[in-house]
Scaffold this motif. Structure first.
Motif, PDB file in Angstrom:
ATOM      1  N   PHE A  83       0.851  -1.176   0.000  1.00 15.33           N
ATOM      2  CA  PHE A  83       0.000   0.000   0.000  1.00 15.33           C
ATOM      3  C   PHE A  83       0.896   1.239   0.000  1.00 15.33           C
ATOM      4  N   ASP A  84       0.592   2.164  -0.883  1.00 20.30           N
ATOM      5  CA  ASP A  84       1.418   3.351  -1.074  1.00 20.30           C
ATOM      6  C   ASP A  84       0.978   4.450  -0.116  1.00 20.30           C
ATOM      7  N   GLU A  85       1.794   4.698   0.925  1.00 16.10           N
ATOM      8  CA  GLU A  85       1.438   5.694   1.927  1.00 16.10           C
ATOM      9  C   GLU A  85       1.378   7.104   1.353  1.00 16.10           C
ATOM     10  N   GLU A  86       2.036   7.336   0.224  1.00 13.05           N
ATOM     11  CA  GLU A  86       2.059   8.669  -0.374  1.00 13.05           C
ATOM     12  C   GLU A  86       0.880   8.910  -1.317  1.00 13.05           C
ATOM     13  N   ALA A  87       0.155   7.876  -1.645  1.00 20.46           N
ATOM     14  CA  ALA A  87      -0.932   8.015  -2.611  1.00 20.46           C
ATOM     15  C   ALA A  87      -2.152   8.671  -1.974  1.00 20.46           C
ATOM     16  N   PRO A  88      -2.881   9.492  -2.729  1.00 19.29           N
ATOM     17  CA  PRO A  88      -4.077  10.123  -2.169  1.00 19.29           C
ATOM     18  C   PRO A  88      -5.179   9.127  -1.816  1.00 19.29           C
ATOM     19  N   ASP A  89      -5.140   7.942  -2.434  1.00 21.10           N
ATOM     20  CA  ASP A  89      -6.155   6.931  -2.141  1.00 21.10           C
ATOM     21  C   ASP A  89      -5.627   5.843  -1.206  1.00 21.10           C
ATOM     22  N   TYR A  90      -4.667   6.210  -0.375  1.00 22.38           N
ATOM     23  CA  TYR A  90      -4.038   5.254   0.543  1.00 22.38           C
ATOM     24  C   TYR A  90      -5.072   4.505   1.381  1.00 22.38           C
TER      25      TYR A  90
END
Length: 231
Positions: free
Chosen positions: A70-77
């Protein structure tokens, strides 16, 4: 540092991350993940527990899904985590976590009692595991499934500690109060934290509440030391 152990399941082997305390032995704590898996945050909490003298198991509950990241930097985290957790079969995952608890209890490194400690998704899962298994203690951080599991309250016979934020975007204060009211046993300790969001112990800026996190962790360590009689 952690290593891996494996717990046999009917359809494969459940990988479990293991942390050992400096002496190599001690009471056990089963740590159940948030919706983001055994993330760096969960790894840090496991390391903290090992430093406090516990043998720590953290099962990789997403193992059937190929351990998604899971990408912690993504807006849809958050949406990524929710989507991942919705792919899990709840009863199957409960059985996996319960099997990991049994394995922890039987591990030669565990010389005392065992507890379950869960965060968010894991906090609710831990509540159900405590209802179907026999841990010596339960710590649940804002257990997201608990509002729907209150009929199991009488089956959770071990001492339990619950942490909830009163600024929770997912569970407003009236829901938190409903949970508190349902968990009226003398075995239950219930703490709330004004202004703290859901997942307030997670250091991600979206969630973190430093004061609530520090106080809840201090209370968690004191509770585990009392219930598990850690040295």
């Amino acid at each position: 540092m952690s290593d891996l152990v494996f717990v046999p399941r009917p359809d494969g082997e459940l990988p479990v991350r293991r942390w050992l305390p400096a002496p190599g032995t001690g009471p056990g704590v089963l740590v159940l993940q948030e919706i983001f898996g055994v993330s760096p945050y969960i790894e840090q909490r496991c390391a903290d527990l090992a430093a406090a003298g516990y043998v720590v198991y953290a099962p990789e509950l997403y193992f059937r899904l190929g351990l998604p990241t899971f990408d912690e930097e993504a807006p849809d985290y958050v949406q990524q985590g929710i989507a991942g957790s919705q792919r899990l079969d709840w009863e199957q995952t409960t059985a996996d976590a319960s099997a990991a608890l049994d394995a922890l209890r039987a591990a030669p490194e565990v010389t005392g009692k065992v507890a379950v400690l869960g965060f968010c998704f894991g906090g609710g899962l831990g509540f159900q595991v405590a209802a179907v298994n026999t841990p010596d203690a339960l710590v649940s951080y804002y257990g997201s499934a608990i509002p729907g599991l209150l009929d199991l309250a009488s089956q959770v016979r071990c001492p339990s500690l619950h942490h909830w934020g009163l600024g929770d975007s997912f569970f407003p204060p009236e829901v938190v109060e409903q949970v508190r009211t349902a968990l009226t046993s003398e075995r239950v300790t219930f703490h709330t934290y004004p202004g703290a969001e859901h997942a307030f112990d997670n250091p991600h800026p979206m969630f973190f509440h430093a004061e609530a996190s520090a106080l809840a962790w201090t209370r968690t360590l004191a509770f585990l030391a009392e219930r598990l009689r850690a040295s």
